[in-house]
Design an enzyme around this catalytic site. Structure first.
Site, mmCIF file in Angstrom:
data_model
loop_
_atom_site.group_PDB
_atom_site.id
_atom_site.type_symbol
_atom_site.label_atom_id
_atom_site.label_comp_id
_atom_site.label_asym_id
_atom_site.label_seq_id
_atom_site.Cartn_x
_atom_site.Cartn_y
_atom_site.Cartn_z
ATOM 1 N N HIS A 193 0.869 -1.246 -0.126
ATOM 2 C CA HIS A 193 0.186 -0.027 -0.186
ATOM 3 C C HIS A 193 0.849 1.502 -0.155
ATOM 4 O O HIS A 193 0.821 2.107 0.968
ATOM 5 C CB HIS A 193 -0.926 0.087 0.966
ATOM 6 C CG HIS A 193 -2.059 0.900 1.264
ATOM 7 N ND1 HIS A 193 -1.913 2.267 0.680
ATOM 8 C CD2 HIS A 193 -3.259 0.605 1.584
ATOM 9 C CE1 HIS A 193 -3.181 2.598 0.867
ATOM 10 N NE2 HIS A 193 -4.094 1.947 1.317
ATOM 11 N N GLU A 300 -0.561 1.013 -5.694
ATOM 12 C CA GLU A 300 -0.296 0.076 -4.990
ATOM 13 C C GLU A 300 -0.325 -1.382 -5.516
ATOM 14 O O GLU A 300 -1.360 -1.892 -6.024
ATOM 15 C CB GLU A 300 -1.511 -0.170 -3.787
ATOM 16 C CG GLU A 300 -1.823 1.073 -3.122
ATOM 17 C CD GLU A 300 -3.169 1.268 -2.569
ATOM 18 O OE1 GLU A 300 -3.587 0.344 -2.274
ATOM 19 O OE2 GLU A 300 -3.578 2.421 -2.349
#
Length: 326
Positions: A193, A300
């Site tokens: 992330h 991500e």
């Protein structure tokens, strides 16, 4: 031991040895920082094995971290590179084994073990500088035995995670290996992330996602297909792309038309692009400053298009390399 009257004094450094990377712990032993002799650095919080900082040789930060991010282990870190495992997003409904887990799983909210460091310096190619080949790798581990009893009940599988963070003068590589140590198969998802720091989101465009099918998590669960143009961010965005060529397609973040970051992937077929924009940022207590959405973009890489099913003894590995393009 018998002392020697004329024993040599200890050497501070080996004569002729080039400066090497250094690795230090924070005073409270909650984070570890690696620095190259040329000045580049990376810091990793043991809570979540979260990369919280990545700086170039001039000290310029490449990752966005909220000024209100919790770094004391009370909440997943807002910013840097949190790890998503074994489920991406809100867990599915029962009877799936991840149904009772929190959003994005437990890897980002578990305390990892620092397993050690390694450095490398290969012979540089003709015309290259020796420093260009210098790197330092930090390894972290998490297993079922490391989890709280409560979390083990929520996801009762034996597993082992090895997370590696490798710093080079112009790149940062993060890789995760998931091993099934159980006697039965389990499903999982993995995502890195990553919060990239940008100067002005209105000047940013993203290449490498054109003509890719994607899910818009804010609108319809039905798959859509992006157009041929580069992606720009003008509102809250939460897209999950599956690039046509899988993980072989690089994703380039440009600012004012000039490449800023290039993200390459290994075995991570999906790319999530996220920016909370005005209203979402205002509603998140750990997102500060509230105007910080103008200076960040989440790109991500992940394996979240479906479940990765690991049979007993099998392993899954995925990685990203972020290159500084300017």
């Amino acid at each position: 031991m018998v002392g020697r009257a004329h024993k040599p004094t200890a050497l501070a450094a080996t004569p002729g040895l080039a400066p090497q990377p250094t690795v230090t712990f924070s005073p409270d032993n909650t984070s570890v920082t690696a620095e190259l002799p040329t000045g580049e650095s990376v810091s990793v919080l043991l809570y979540g094995a979260t990369v919280t900082s990545w700086k170039d040789s001039s000290g310029d930060e490449k990752l966005w971290l909220s000024t209100a991010a919790k770094l004391d282990g009370t909440k997943a870190v807002r910013g840097g590179i949190p790890l998503v495992f074994p489920v991406f997003g809100p867990p599915p409904s029962a009877p799936h084994p991840t149904a009772n887990l929190p959003q994005h799983g437990f890897a980002r909210t578990s305390v990892w073990e620092f397993l050690g460091k390694s450095t490398s310096e290969s012979t540089p190619a003709e015309g290259a500088k020796a420093a260009d080949d210098l790197s330092v790798k930090l390894d972290f581990g998490l297993s079922a035995a490391s989890l709280s009893a409560e979390t083990q009940k929520l996801w009762p599988f034996k597993f082992n995670l090895i997370y590696s963070v490798t710093l080079n003068p112009s790149t940062l590589t993060t890789s995760l290996v998931v091993t099934n140590d159980d006697d039965k198969p389990f499903d999982s998802q993995v995502l890195l992330h990553t919060y990239l720091r940008v100067n002005d989101i209105s000047s940013v465009s993203i290449q490498g996602l054109s003509n890719s099918p994607y899910l818009d998590k804010l609108l319809s669960p039905q798959a859509q297909t992006s157009g041929p143009s580069d992606l720009t961010i003008t509102q809250e965005t939460d897209h999950v792309y599956s690039t046509p060529n899988g993980a072989s397609d690089p994703v380039t973040v440009l600012e004012n038309g000039k490449p800023r970051f290039v993200v390459t992937r290994d075995n991570l077929a999906q790319v999530v692009v996220w920016n909370p924009w005005t209203e979402k940022a205002a509603g998140m207590g750990d997102f500060e400053p509230k105007g910080g959405y103008k200076n960040m973009l989440c790109v991500e890489p992940g394996a979240v298009g479906t479940w990765q099913t690991l049979e007993p003894g099998d392993a899954f590995e995925g990685a990203q390399t972020i290159s500084i393009a300017n």
